[in-house]
Design an enzyme around this catalytic site. Structure first.
Site, PDB file in Angstrom:
ATOM      1  N   CYS A 119       0.809  -1.217   0.000  1.00 49.06           N
ATOM      2  CA  CYS A 119       0.000   0.000   0.000  1.00 49.06           C
ATOM      3  C   CYS A 119       0.842   1.267   0.000  1.00 49.06           C
ATOM      4  O   CYS A 119       2.064   1.227   0.016  1.00 49.06           O
ATOM      5  CB  CYS A 119      -1.008  -0.056   1.138  1.00 49.06           C
ATOM      6  SG  CYS A 119      -2.303  -1.292   0.822  1.00 49.06           S
ATOM      7  N   ASP A 120       0.161   2.391   0.056  1.00 45.86           N
ATOM      8  CA  ASP A 120       0.645   3.674  -0.442  1.00 45.86           C
ATOM      9  C   ASP A 120       2.074   4.066  -0.076  1.00 45.86           C
ATOM     10  O   ASP A 120       2.930   4.228  -0.935  1.00 45.86           O
ATOM     11  CB  ASP A 120      -0.306   4.780   0.029  1.00 45.86           C
ATOM     12  CG  ASP A 120      -1.674   4.651  -0.591  1.00 45.86           C
ATOM     13  OD1 ASP A 120      -2.078   3.522  -0.905  1.00 45.86           O
ATOM     14  OD2 ASP A 120      -2.365   5.670  -0.751  1.00 45.86           O
ATOM     15  N   LYS A 121       2.364   4.275   1.203  1.00 47.08           N
ATOM     16  CA  LYS A 121       3.672   4.810   1.594  1.00 47.08           C
ATOM     17  C   LYS A 121       4.705   3.712   1.803  1.00 47.08           C
ATOM     18  O   LYS A 121       5.902   3.980   1.838  1.00 47.08           O
ATOM     19  CB  LYS A 121       3.560   5.640   2.879  1.00 47.08           C
ATOM     20  CG  LYS A 121       2.488   6.702   2.834  1.00 47.08           C
ATOM     21  CD  LYS A 121       2.600   7.553   1.587  1.00 47.08           C
ATOM     22  CE  LYS A 121       1.345   8.366   1.351  1.00 47.08           C
ATOM     23  NZ  LYS A 121       0.123   7.589   1.192  1.00 47.08           N
ATOM     24  N   SER A 469      -5.506  11.660  -2.839  1.00 46.54           N
ATOM     25  CA  SER A 469      -5.494  10.216  -3.036  1.00 46.54           C
ATOM     26  C   SER A 469      -5.468   9.927  -4.523  1.00 46.54           C
ATOM     27  O   SER A 469      -5.960  10.722  -5.339  1.00 46.54           O
ATOM     28  CB  SER A 469      -6.751   9.608  -2.416  1.00 46.54           C
ATOM     29  OG  SER A 469      -6.967   8.307  -2.893  1.00 46.54           O
TER      30      SER A 469
END
Length: 554
Positions: A119-121, A469
């Site tokens: 996921c993102d980070k 986002s």
């Protein structure tokens, strides 16, 4: 081998004794030690199954003659952190992830690393660590979540739920309908199903050359995801034997390849922030103006959610990231000589690869647009740049001029949007949400989703020194630099000022005179920030501007 520092010689008997306390045998300690960097936890849907992925990776390592040793990193779910104080910690966690991996690897002398993000980070944090450590490394993600068809015939994802909240607030959807999306839009494990930040970065890991084909697109629940993990575990042993390192792979040409793929896929605006930070660790400078040059010459070949109807499962079935790269290579838009984690070049990896579904991946001569999915805007409101996902902006909003509606935080803006105080033509300005001012550069998915859910995404623009986002659609311009807390022009915008967004001309301007701006700088105080303790206090003092990747200055 690096592990000789803890395993070889009479003087290392105490070290070996500690390994043997954990059950490692002499035979295992004679093999390369492979760190399995796992981000498993029980708070992120994209990470809840990563122990299975790690087990498959270990099988690949064991079968190819290595000794796998697993350790974990932290991870934050952006969706759960969204819209409250928790989002301040999301981007900031990227640096902690990179730092913690550096500590573990340097202390324990691994010979190679297999990174398991999703996921993102976590993905960029791990890529930053890989570049910093520069020992043989490979990435294998947990894969995207499936998107299921809703009762309205449209396929759903997390953004469906966020936008449904806006519709419910606007009175066009009741709570029972909202509950249906809440229960069905996220059907199980995996990173959220659209071309949001997590999937953007997992796809770009392939484009950078740090992951095998399928890393970004094979759904989390497919058996082929486990086979990919085993292949990655086996491949790290070849990388160790050949001593192929991340900085051999993540070169300036590799970053240009990644940016070209970014433009073709229509990736999240966060990809600019993360690629810049990863490049910083790799000793490569990404000039934001150069991004526009790449965007100008690279066609947008995909319309993946939120820009269009397709999801990652569709991209996978159409041939995946490598099919997009093959199309770009044929057009001379990629460097085919760059080395990758396969030990082969980009061109060798793409030999025989073709598009399997032209409805999902268009050809160069039938592109959605001649230019790429992301644009960097400059002008009097953003002297150091701002980022917009232009592939998700309606044609009528590509050039927009309107009155500023100014808010000092995301919460203020959401309250105004939900109360019906925002009208067609307005330009919502949310400031003091930058890397230092937030601190932590919160994502603005709630306000953008509210605007879209209320049917205003083709009439209202949103500008912020925070970020968005990857699920955001509409005329949303983020990363405005310099940010408000660093005395950027956005700090001096007043209610009713006219702001002009001109995406085709790469411009973002505050339409006041230079004299008026200077007068305001002398008379307007910066918005006061609360006193903070702990990590966010340190982060806000040390973080760079968004145009430099929001990296920490030590």
């Amino acid at each position: 081998m690096r592990s000789d520092s803890v395993l070889r010689g009479v003087e290392r008997a105490p070290h070996r004794s500690l390994f043997k306390a954990m059950g490692y045998t002499d035979g295992q300690l004679k093999k390369p030690l492979i760190g399995i960097v796992n981000s498993f936890n029980e708070i992120i849907p994209g990470h809840m199954h990563l122990n299975q992925i790690a087990r498959a990776v270990k099988d690949g390592v064991l079968a190819s003659g290595g000794t796998p040793i697993e350790f974990n990193t932290i991870g934050i779910c952006d969706g759960i952190a969204m819209g409250h104080e928790g989002m301040k910690f999301s981007l900031a966690s990227r640096e902690l992830i990179a730092d913690s991996i550096e500590c573990m690897v340097m202390a324990h002398c691994f010979d190679g690393l297999v990174f398991i993000p999703n996921c993102d980070k976590i993905i960029p944090g791990m890529l930053m660590a890989a570049a910093r450590l520069n020992i043989p490394s490979i990435f294998v993600s947990g894969g995207p979540m499936l998107s299921l068809e809703g009762k309205n015939g449209k396929f759903m994802d997390l953004n469906t739920v966020f936008e449904a909240v806006g519709s419910c607030k606007a009175g066009t959807m009741n709570e029972a309908e909202l509950s249906y999306y809440e229960d069905n839009a996220c059907p199980g494990c995996g990173s959220c199903a659209g071309m949001f930040t997590a999937n953007s970065m997992n796809c770009l890991s392939e484009a950078l050359g740090m992951a095998l084909s399928g890393n970004g697109t094979i759904p989390a629940v497919y058996a082929s995801r486990l086979r990919l993990a085993k292949a990655a575990g086996a491949q790290i042993m070849d990388l160790v034997r050949e001593n192929i390192r991340p900085l051999d792979i993540m070169t300036e040409k590799a970053f240009k390849n990644a940016l070209a793929v970014d433009m073709s896929l229509g990736c999240s605006t966060n990809s600019v922030l993360h690629l810049t930070a990863i490049a910083n660790e790799a000793g490569v400078r990404i000039d934001l103006r150069k991004i526009n040059e790449i965007s100008e010459s690279t066609p947008n070949l995909c319309k993946l959610s939120p820009a269009g109807p397709h999801h990652l499962q569709d991209l996978n079935a159409a041939g995946g990231v490598h099919a997009v790269m093959s199309e770009l290579l044929k057009a001379g838009l990629l460097d085919g000589a760059s080395i990758t984690v396969t030990g082969k070049t980009v061109a060798e990896n793409l030999y025989g690869v073709r598009i399997l579904d032209s409805n999902v991946i268009r050809s160069i001569d039938n592109a959605y647009s001649k230019s790429g999915g992301i644009a960097i805007l400059f002008g009097s409101l953003a002297p150091d740049g701002a980022v917009v996902k232009r592939s998700a902006v309606a044609p009528e909003m590509q050039h927009h001029k309107g009155p500023a509606r100014v808010f000092e935080s995301e919460e203020q803006a959401i309250k105004a949007i939900y109360s019906g105080a925002i009208h067609p033509g307005d330009v919502v300005v949310i400031r003091n949400e930058g890397p230092a001012g937030g601190p932590g550069m919160r994502e603005m998915l709630l306000p953008t989703s509210a605007i879209a859910g209320m049917g205003l995404d083709k009439d209202v623009a949103l500008i912020t020194d925070g970020r968005f986002s990857g699920a955001t659609r509409g005329a949303a311009v983020g990363h405005v630099s310099p940010e408000a807390q660093r005395s950027g022009p956005i700090a001096y915008v007043c209610e009713g000022d006219t702001i002009e967004i001109n995406i085709p001309e790469y411009r973002l301007d505050l339409l006041i005179s230079d004299d008026e701006l200077e007068r305001r700088k002398k008379t307007m105080a910066l918005y006061p920030q609360p006193e903070r303790k702990g990590y966010l206090n340190r982060y806000s003092r040390m973080v760079s501007s968004a145009d430099r990747g929001a990296v920490l200055s030590y």
